[in-house]
Scaffold this motif. Structure first.
Motif: not given
Length: 175
Positions: A8-26
């Motif tokens: 169950v995904r909550s919010h994600d944070v991504k870099s503008e170029d898509g090279s980095w991300s922080l995803s939250h899941v249950t």
């Protein structure tokens, strides 16, 4: 790539170029693929007697191997298990102590260096420092973004469903 079972995904944070991300899941942290790096917090004494650290100890063993690395607070010990690295963020001196945001930041920076040097691009972790260690998750997220936003490391943070988390915590507190 990590494919959690029914996340169950909550919010994600991504870099503008898509090279980095922080995803939250249950979901279950250990449902991710065997080549995904894992990370969690421990103390210098490598006790791992409660919380998710206990599960890591049972799954990956290696306490002596970790102790031989002689890592101090603010550093990161590493085990290689099959196709993955398992990161042990050293955030406090003794198991009964509490970490600081500074010790967490330093240990994450040490882990980042290992990731960059070894081509690690995906890490799964629990809400580090926020269970038994009682750090504020909003602040920890800010630190994760600050430390990793200029890398190619994608981080997936797993949270257990509330009922499961309560049962796990209750079971671990008895030990």
């Amino acid at each position: 790539m990590c494919e959690p079972q029914d996340p169950v995904r909550s919010h994600d944070v991504k870099s503008e170029d898509g090279s980095w991300s922080l995803s939250h899941v249950t979901g279950d942290l250990f449902s991710c693929g065997g080549d995904e790096a894992l990370a969690h917090c421990i103390s210098e004494d490598c006790r791992m007697g409660a919380g998710i650290a206990l599960v890591f100890r049972q799954r990956f063993r290696g306490e002596e191997e970790l102790k031989e690395q002689k890592k101090l607070t603010g550093q990161c010990a590493v085990l290689k298990r099959d196709r993955r690295f398992v990161y042990y963020l050293i955030t406090k001196k003794k198991a009964r102590h509490k970490p600081t945001y500074d010790s967490l930041t330093l240990s994450l920076e040490d882990m980042r260096s290992h990731c960059v040097k070894n081509g690690v691009t995906r890490i799964s972790m629990p809400r580090i420092g926020c269970g038994l260690d009682r750090l504020d998750w909003t602040r920890v997220c800010e630190i994760l973004e600050q430390v990793f936003r200029h890398t190619h490391v994608c981080i997936t943070v797993y949270s257990l469903p509330p009922k499961t988390a309560a049962a796990v915590m209750k079971g671990n507190m008895r030990r």
